[in-house]
Design a protein around this motif. Sequence first.
Motif, PDB file in Angstrom:
ATOM      1  N   SER A   1     -16.782   6.423  32.949  1.00 27.17           N
ATOM      2  CA  SER A   1     -17.029   5.346  33.486  1.00 27.17           C
ATOM      3  C   SER A   1     -16.604   5.717  35.116  1.00 27.17           C
ATOM      4  O   SER A   1     -16.854   4.639  35.895  1.00 27.17           O
ATOM      5  CB  SER A   1     -15.998   4.188  33.122  1.00 27.17           C
ATOM      6  OG  SER A   1     -14.509   4.608  33.374  1.00 27.17           O
ATOM      7  N   ASN A  21     -21.849  -2.376  22.034  1.00 26.63           N
ATOM      8  CA  ASN A  21     -21.542  -1.322  21.530  1.00 26.63           C
ATOM      9  C   ASN A  21     -22.869  -0.205  21.530  1.00 26.63           C
ATOM     10  O   ASN A  21     -22.758   1.127  21.798  1.00 26.63           O
ATOM     11  CB  ASN A  21     -21.344  -1.123  20.147  1.00 26.63           C
ATOM     12  CG  ASN A  21     -19.757  -1.727  19.646  1.00 26.63           C
ATOM     13  OD1 ASN A  21     -19.031  -1.865  20.781  1.00 26.63           O
ATOM     14  ND2 ASN A  21     -19.586  -2.406  18.723  1.00 26.63           N
ATOM     15  N   LYS A  67     -22.099   7.937  29.452  1.00 26.69           N
ATOM     16  CA  LYS A  67     -21.515   9.203  28.754  1.00 26.69           C
ATOM     17  C   LYS A  67     -22.467  10.119  28.122  1.00 26.69           C
ATOM     18  O   LYS A  67     -22.406  11.232  28.400  1.00 26.69           O
ATOM     19  CB  LYS A  67     -20.466   8.646  27.715  1.00 26.69           C
ATOM     20  CG  LYS A  67     -19.634   9.861  27.290  1.00 26.69           C
ATOM     21  CD  LYS A  67     -18.517   9.200  26.072  1.00 26.69           C
ATOM     22  CE  LYS A  67     -17.774  10.562  25.553  1.00 26.69           C
ATOM     23  NZ  LYS A  67     -16.695   9.804  24.511  1.00 26.69           N
ATOM     24  N   ARG A  68     -23.419   9.409  27.267  1.00 24.98           N
ATOM     25  CA  ARG A  68     -24.361  10.321  26.762  1.00 24.98           C
ATOM     26  C   ARG A  68     -25.178  10.778  27.627  1.00 24.98           C
ATOM     27  O   ARG A  68     -25.809  12.073  27.390  1.00 24.98           O
ATOM     28  CB  ARG A  68     -25.148   9.506  25.622  1.00 24.98           C
ATOM     29  CG  ARG A  68     -24.474   8.713  24.474  1.00 24.98           C
ATOM     30  CD  ARG A  68     -25.407   8.096  23.422  1.00 24.98           C
ATOM     31  NE  ARG A  68     -26.319   7.114  23.991  1.00 24.98           N
ATOM     32  CZ  ARG A  68     -25.714   6.037  23.800  1.00 24.98           C
ATOM     33  NH1 ARG A  68     -24.480   5.487  23.237  1.00 24.98           N
ATOM     34  NH2 ARG A  68     -26.441   4.806  24.337  1.00 24.98           N
ATOM     35  N   PRO A 106     -17.067   1.434  30.478  1.00 26.05           N
ATOM     36  CA  PRO A 106     -18.449   1.879  30.772  1.00 26.05           C
ATOM     37  C   PRO A 106     -19.508   0.591  31.059  1.00 26.05           C
ATOM     38  O   PRO A 106     -20.459   0.926  31.730  1.00 26.05           O
ATOM     39  CB  PRO A 106     -18.962   2.835  29.805  1.00 26.05           C
ATOM     40  CG  PRO A 106     -17.760   2.508  28.730  1.00 26.05           C
ATOM     41  CD  PRO A 106     -16.475   1.658  29.237  1.00 26.05           C
ATOM     42  N   SER A 127     -13.667  10.907  33.535  1.00 25.76           N
ATOM     43  CA  SER A 127     -14.139   9.718  32.463  1.00 25.76           C
ATOM     44  C   SER A 127     -15.263   9.423  32.833  1.00 25.76           C
ATOM     45  O   SER A 127     -15.714   9.291  34.153  1.00 25.76           O
ATOM     46  CB  SER A 127     -12.899   8.629  32.999  1.00 25.76           C
ATOM     47  OG  SER A 127     -13.503   7.614  32.252  1.00 25.76           O
ATOM     48  N   ARG A 184     -22.571   0.790  25.365  1.00 28.92           N
ATOM     49  CA  ARG A 184     -21.208   1.117  25.769  1.00 28.92           C
ATOM     50  C   ARG A 184     -21.049   2.571  26.244  1.00 28.92           C
ATOM     51  O   ARG A 184     -20.519   2.847  27.293  1.00 28.92           O
ATOM     52  CB  ARG A 184     -20.371   0.716  24.763  1.00 28.92           C
ATOM     53  CG  ARG A 184     -18.844   1.007  25.166  1.00 28.92           C
ATOM     54  CD  ARG A 184     -17.877   0.531  24.257  1.00 28.92           C
ATOM     55  NE  ARG A 184     -17.939  -0.484  23.605  1.00 28.92           N
ATOM     56  CZ  ARG A 184     -17.758  -1.805  24.063  1.00 28.92           C
ATOM     57  NH1 ARG A 184     -17.041  -1.973  25.371  1.00 28.92           N
ATOM     58  NH2 ARG A 184     -17.878  -2.888  23.475  1.00 28.92           N
ATOM     59  N   ASN A 185     -21.613   3.524  25.553  1.00 33.00           N
ATOM     60  CA  ASN A 185     -21.410   4.920  25.962  1.00 33.00           C
ATOM     61  C   ASN A 185     -22.724   5.478  26.478  1.00 33.00           C
ATOM     62  O   ASN A 185     -23.150   6.620  26.563  1.00 33.00           O
ATOM     63  CB  ASN A 185     -21.038   5.614  24.725  1.00 33.00           C
ATOM     64  CG  ASN A 185     -19.696   5.433  24.202  1.00 33.00           C
ATOM     65  OD1 ASN A 185     -18.817   5.332  24.905  1.00 33.00           O
ATOM     66  ND2 ASN A 185     -19.510   5.047  23.069  1.00 33.00           N
TER      67      ASN A 185
END
Length: 190
Positions: A35, A10, A17-18, A140, A33, A13-14
């Motif tokens: 990913s 976790n 995205k961050r 991701p 998205s 995981r992002n």
Amino acid sequence: MAGVLTAQPNSVRNLIKRVAARSGKRLRRPRHSPSEFKWSNASRRFRTEVLSALAVAEAKFVTLTVRKEGRLIMDAPDHYAYLVCELLEQCWTEYPNVQLLLDRHFTSPPQVATTNTLLYRRWPRQGILSVVHVDSRHSPLVGLADFVAGSLYSWHKTGDETFRLIEPKVIASRDEGWTRIKQKWLGDEK
């Protein structure tokens, strides 16, 4: 080929995205998205930012460089399993209990079963392996492995130095010819 090892999925995981949100990458493009960002479609700046974030993340990496030796590697479930085994053999003694997320390279049930069977048969007996085939567009975590593998590939092909950002976190690396890999894992079947 690369693997990302983390006890805290976790926490990473992002990560892509961050980085995308911080970089302002989406300002002039339709929303994607996170990913979907892969090494092959990312800008040099974005690649560097992802690798810089990985360099400080709670993760370690294993890598495998396969020398094709002028041969074509047939896209088959057994060959894919041999490559995954060759990659993970470098760390499965130290990390025998693993939940393995594989990019859903093969989709038919017999192909997935072949891949899984070969992996389970070779995994160390003292360990526990859980294999999950995921769509990279929806996972991701698979994208992170793509960035690690892409940076290693670019380093070998063009001398791209961005791999150096994460190199200290590579706990195992192997450079091997396809013929030897195939002989080794095919020989284990007999």
